[in-house]
Design a protein around this motif. Sequence first.
Motif, PDB file in Angstrom:
ATOM      1  N   ALA A 143       0.839  -1.209   0.000  1.00 16.66           N
ATOM      2  CA  ALA A 143       0.000   0.000   0.000  1.00 16.66           C
ATOM      3  C   ALA A 143       0.870   1.253   0.000  1.00 16.66           C
ATOM      4  CB  ALA A 143      -0.919  -0.004   1.219  1.00 16.66           C
ATOM      5  N   TRP A 144       1.928   1.232   0.793  1.00 14.79           N
ATOM      6  CA  TRP A 144       2.841   2.378   0.823  1.00 14.79           C
ATOM      7  C   TRP A 144       3.510   2.567  -0.533  1.00 14.79           C
ATOM      8  CZ3 TRP A 144       7.855   2.646   4.287  1.00 14.79           C
ATOM      9  CH2 TRP A 144       8.373   3.958   4.239  1.00 14.79           C
ATOM     10  N   SER A 145       3.920   1.476  -1.157  1.00 17.65           N
ATOM     11  CA  SER A 145       4.543   1.547  -2.474  1.00 17.65           C
ATOM     12  C   SER A 145       3.593   2.164  -3.500  1.00 17.65           C
ATOM     13  CB  SER A 145       4.972   0.150  -2.930  1.00 17.65           C
ATOM     14  OG  SER A 145       5.497   0.180  -4.232  1.00 17.65           O
ATOM     15  N   THR A 146       2.318   1.733  -3.478  1.00 12.49           N
ATOM     16  CA  THR A 146       1.326   2.280  -4.407  1.00 12.49           C
ATOM     17  C   THR A 146       1.125   3.771  -4.180  1.00 12.49           C
ATOM     18  OG1 THR A 146       0.178   0.157  -4.553  1.00 12.49           O
ATOM     19  CG2 THR A 146      -1.061   2.111  -5.185  1.00 12.49           C
ATOM     20  N   SER A 147       1.041   4.168  -2.905  1.00 15.30           N
ATOM     21  CA  SER A 147       0.862   5.592  -2.586  1.00 15.30           C
ATOM     22  C   SER A 147       2.037   6.420  -3.083  1.00 15.30           C
ATOM     23  CB  SER A 147       0.701   5.775  -1.081  1.00 15.30           C
ATOM     24  OG  SER A 147      -0.480   5.173  -0.616  1.00 15.30           O
ATOM     25  N   LEU A 148       3.244   5.883  -2.950  1.00 12.04           N
ATOM     26  CA  LEU A 148       4.431   6.617  -3.394  1.00 12.04           C
ATOM     27  C   LEU A 148       4.468   6.742  -4.917  1.00 12.04           C
ATOM     28  CD1 LEU A 148       7.180   5.196  -1.017  1.00 12.04           C
ATOM     29  CD2 LEU A 148       6.234   7.495  -1.026  1.00 12.04           C
ATOM     30  N   GLU A 149       4.184   5.659  -5.613  1.00  8.19           N
ATOM     31  CA  GLU A 149       4.176   5.714  -7.079  1.00  8.19           C
ATOM     32  C   GLU A 149       3.124   6.703  -7.578  1.00  8.19           C
ATOM     33  OE1 GLU A 149       3.626   1.831  -8.625  1.00  8.19           O
ATOM     34  OE2 GLU A 149       5.431   0.994  -7.696  1.00  8.19           O
ATOM     35  N   SER A 150       1.949   6.648  -6.969  1.00  7.46           N
ATOM     36  CA  SER A 150       0.878   7.563  -7.353  1.00  7.46           C
ATOM     37  C   SER A 150       1.252   9.005  -7.041  1.00  7.46           C
ATOM     38  CB  SER A 150      -0.409   7.183  -6.612  1.00  7.46           C
ATOM     39  OG  SER A 150      -1.440   8.112  -6.877  1.00  7.46           O
ATOM     40  N   GLY A 151       1.772   9.244  -5.840  1.00  3.66           N
ATOM     41  CA  GLY A 151       2.131  10.597  -5.433  1.00  3.66           C
ATOM     42  C   GLY A 151       3.206  11.205  -6.304  1.00  3.66           C
ATOM     43  N   ALA A 152       4.236  10.418  -6.605  1.00  2.00           N
ATOM     44  CA  ALA A 152       5.328  10.928  -7.442  1.00  2.00           C
ATOM     45  C   ALA A 152       4.830  11.236  -8.858  1.00  2.00           C
ATOM     46  CB  ALA A 152       6.464   9.910  -7.497  1.00  2.00           C
ATOM     47  N   ALA A 153       3.935  10.385  -9.389  1.00  3.02           N
ATOM     48  CA  ALA A 153       3.399  10.621 -10.732  1.00  3.02           C
ATOM     49  C   ALA A 153       2.571  11.903 -10.773  1.00  3.02           C
ATOM     50  CB  ALA A 153       2.550   9.426 -11.168  1.00  3.02           C
ATOM     51  N   VAL A 154       1.776  12.137  -9.735  1.00  2.00           N
ATOM     52  CA  VAL A 154       0.986  13.368  -9.681  1.00  2.00           C
ATOM     53  C   VAL A 154       1.897  14.575  -9.515  1.00  2.00           C
ATOM     54  CG1 VAL A 154      -0.745  14.646  -8.353  1.00  2.00           C
ATOM     55  CG2 VAL A 154      -1.071  12.201  -8.793  1.00  2.00           C
ATOM     56  N   ALA A 155       2.917  14.445  -8.660  1.00  2.00           N
ATOM     57  CA  ALA A 155       3.827  15.569  -8.405  1.00  2.00           C
ATOM     58  C   ALA A 155       4.569  15.995  -9.671  1.00  2.00           C
ATOM     59  CB  ALA A 155       4.823  15.194  -7.308  1.00  2.00           C
ATOM     60  N   ARG A 156       4.837  15.049 -10.560  1.00  2.00           N
ATOM     61  CA  ARG A 156       5.571  15.396 -11.784  1.00  2.00           C
ATOM     62  C   ARG A 156       4.753  16.290 -12.717  1.00  2.00           C
ATOM     63  NH1 ARG A 156       8.290  10.319 -11.020  1.00  2.00           N
ATOM     64  NH2 ARG A 156       6.519   9.128 -11.832  1.00  2.00           N
ATOM     65  N   ILE A 157       3.411  16.250 -12.621  1.00  2.00           N
ATOM     66  CA  ILE A 157       2.604  17.078 -13.518  1.00  2.00           C
ATOM     67  C   ILE A 157       1.924  18.233 -12.786  1.00  2.00           C
ATOM     68  CG2 ILE A 157       2.143  15.080 -14.989  1.00  2.00           C
ATOM     69  CD1 ILE A 157      -0.772  15.208 -13.945  1.00  2.00           C
ATOM     70  N   SER A 158       1.971  18.217 -11.451  1.00  2.00           N
ATOM     71  CA  SER A 158       1.275  19.257 -10.696  1.00  2.00           C
ATOM     72  C   SER A 158       2.230  20.395 -10.333  1.00  2.00           C
ATOM     73  CB  SER A 158       0.676  18.681  -9.412  1.00  2.00           C
ATOM     74  OG  SER A 158       0.155  19.715  -8.595  1.00  2.00           O
ATOM     75  N   PRO A 159       1.925  21.614 -10.717  1.00  2.00           N
ATOM     76  CA  PRO A 159       2.801  22.736 -10.350  1.00  2.00           C
ATOM     77  C   PRO A 159       2.835  22.979  -8.849  1.00  2.00           C
ATOM     78  CG  PRO A 159       0.742  23.536 -11.315  1.00  2.00           C
ATOM     79  CD  PRO A 159       0.750  22.045 -11.500  1.00  2.00           C
ATOM     80  N   PHE A 160       1.842  22.477  -8.124  1.00  2.00           N
ATOM     81  CA  PHE A 160       1.787  22.693  -6.683  1.00  2.00           C
ATOM     82  C   PHE A 160       2.580  21.649  -5.901  1.00  2.00           C
ATOM     83  CE2 PHE A 160      -2.391  24.002  -8.481  1.00  2.00           C
ATOM     84  CZ  PHE A 160      -2.193  25.371  -8.373  1.00  2.00           C
ATOM     85  N   LEU A 161       2.866  20.518  -6.525  1.00  2.00           N
ATOM     86  CA  LEU A 161       3.527  19.423  -5.811  1.00  2.00           C
ATOM     87  C   LEU A 161       4.917  19.089  -6.340  1.00  2.00           C
ATOM     88  CD1 LEU A 161       0.527  16.929  -5.441  1.00  2.00           C
ATOM     89  CD2 LEU A 161       1.461  18.441  -3.691  1.00  2.00           C
ATOM     90  N   ARG A 162       5.311  19.712  -7.447  1.00  2.00           N
ATOM     91  CA  ARG A 162       6.574  19.332  -8.074  1.00  2.00           C
ATOM     92  C   ARG A 162       7.763  19.505  -7.125  1.00  2.00           C
ATOM     93  NH1 ARG A 162       6.089  22.222 -12.549  1.00  2.00           N
ATOM     94  NH2 ARG A 162       4.784  20.615 -13.474  1.00  2.00           N
ATOM     95  N   ARG A 163       7.676  20.492  -6.243  1.00  2.00           N
ATOM     96  CA  ARG A 163       8.794  20.746  -5.327  1.00  2.00           C
ATOM     97  C   ARG A 163       8.963  19.622  -4.296  1.00  2.00           C
ATOM     98  NH1 ARG A 163       4.506  23.764  -3.505  1.00  2.00           N
ATOM     99  NH2 ARG A 163       4.041  23.707  -1.267  1.00  2.00           N
ATOM    100  N   HIS A 164       7.957  18.741  -4.198  1.00  2.00           N
ATOM    101  CA  HIS A 164       8.019  17.661  -3.212  1.00  2.00           C
ATOM    102  C   HIS A 164       8.536  16.350  -3.809  1.00  2.00           C
ATOM    103  CE1 HIS A 164       6.036  20.205  -0.341  1.00  2.00           C
ATOM    104  NE2 HIS A 164       4.960  20.331  -1.096  1.00  2.00           N
ATOM    105  N   LEU A 165       8.996  16.379  -5.051  1.00  2.00           N
ATOM    106  CA  LEU A 165       9.497  15.149  -5.669  1.00  2.00           C
ATOM    107  C   LEU A 165      10.644  14.539  -4.878  1.00  2.00           C
ATOM    108  CD1 LEU A 165       9.364  15.934  -9.504  1.00  2.00           C
ATOM    109  CD2 LEU A 165       8.230  14.038  -8.324  1.00  2.00           C
ATOM    110  N   ALA A 166      11.498  15.398  -4.317  1.00  2.00           N
ATOM    111  CA  ALA A 166      12.618  14.885  -3.511  1.00  2.00           C
ATOM    112  C   ALA A 166      12.110  14.129  -2.283  1.00  2.00           C
ATOM    113  CB  ALA A 166      13.528  16.029  -3.085  1.00  2.00           C
ATOM    114  N   ASP A 167      11.002  14.598  -1.703  1.00  2.00           N
ATOM    115  CA  ASP A 167      10.415  13.896  -0.558  1.00  2.00           C
ATOM    116  C   ASP A 167       9.941  12.506  -0.959  1.00  2.00           C
ATOM    117  OD1 ASP A 167      10.844  16.134   0.996  1.00  2.00           O
ATOM    118  OD2 ASP A 167       8.824  16.940   0.686  1.00  2.00           O
ATOM    119  N   PHE A 168       9.319  12.403  -2.129  1.00  2.00           N
ATOM    120  CA  PHE A 168       8.862  11.089  -2.587  1.00  2.00           C
ATOM    121  C   PHE A 168      10.048  10.163  -2.869  1.00  2.00           C
ATOM    122  CE2 PHE A 168       4.973  13.529  -3.744  1.00  2.00           C
ATOM    123  CZ  PHE A 168       4.071  12.777  -3.008  1.00  2.00           C
ATOM    124  N   ASP A 169      11.128  10.710  -3.432  1.00  2.00           N
ATOM    125  CA  ASP A 169      12.318   9.891  -3.677  1.00  2.00           C
ATOM    126  C   ASP A 169      12.898   9.375  -2.364  1.00  2.00           C
ATOM    127  OD1 ASP A 169      12.106  10.249  -6.393  1.00  2.00           O
ATOM    128  OD2 ASP A 169      13.498  11.942  -6.471  1.00  2.00           O
TER     129      ASP A 169
END
Length: 363
Positions: free
Chosen positions: A217-243
């Motif tokens: 479940a955690w893995s799915t949440s991370l994959e989903s979150g990182a994919a959204v962050a890559r296209i969202s101008p509001f979340l892109r700065r958090h990509l390092a957190d997902f990594d």
Amino acid sequence: MATRTALAGVRPAIERSLSRTVASLPAVLQIAGAATAGYAIAHFALGHPTPIFSSTVAITALGFSRDARPIRVAETALGIILGIVLADLLLLGIGRGWWQLFVVLAVTFLAARLLSPSVGFAAAAGVQSALVTLFPVVSGQEFTRVLDGLIGGAVALVATALIPRDPRRAALRDARLLFDECTESLAAITAALRIADADTAVRALSRLRGTQPLVDAWSTSLESGAAVARISPFLRRHLADFDRQRRVQRGMDLATRNLRIIARRVEFLVPDGRERPELAELLGTISECITLLGRALRTPSLFEVARRDLTVLAKHLHPALLDEPSISETMVLVLIRPLIVDLLTATGMDEDDARALLPPLPA
């Protein structure tokens, strides 16, 4: 007394329901906003009198799925539009009726299974093709439903980027569940070793065997979150957190597998009735390090603290750490060594460097 017991049993269910409702609020706002926007565009901008599909496509494409990746949203939307297109085309040739519904659904399902392995894709296409078949349409407006579906799908993708569901919170929530389960299971293993309680060891092993769904479940949440962050101008700065979380998740995936093996060994060890305070203290210290690692997801400076404590542990993982250990006790200590390596890699240390910290075992 019976009433009090019944209320005590109902309270956790109510708390879970309230927690689930609060956690769903961002998704509710996103879906409701997208469905309304899709309807407004089709109705007011294009003049479609009842653009049902502009809303239903947006609702179905977004949904409440844990997987909110744009690719998943787009795939669902395409499945829905496929169902609408096929139904419209078939109905032009065969008309409407009960047997036509069978034909439309059969063709839609076969086409969907041909194009995608996803069962959700086929289900989405089938539901929409059924709606097209069953709902009457004004002559000359047959293909406005396809346009409505395209509007709904486009709005769903825009909403994914511009009205994100804060995937960081979902990922951290899943991480916390895994860390809590691991630390509580380790506490049980520690108690089993300290007081030689076989039942406690059995319960700890049972809990650890149930941790894989939490890891996934955690893995799915991370994959989903990182994919959204890559296209969202509001979340892109958090990509390092997902990594960073992804690195910790990989380490914890391996660590939980090793914990299951250790718990199985302890379950085999404790029925002899002998207390083992040294092993208990060692696993208690590891539990504290895992707790630190979990807290570091919110406070990254704690990674350094966890790495330092684990490094000290790694350097002392030698059978000499135990007082006249039996072969079985030595085996538990040997099994702890790869666990420490996994936890060190979760803190950001290179795996080879982590292995190099371990003292050599006697021949």
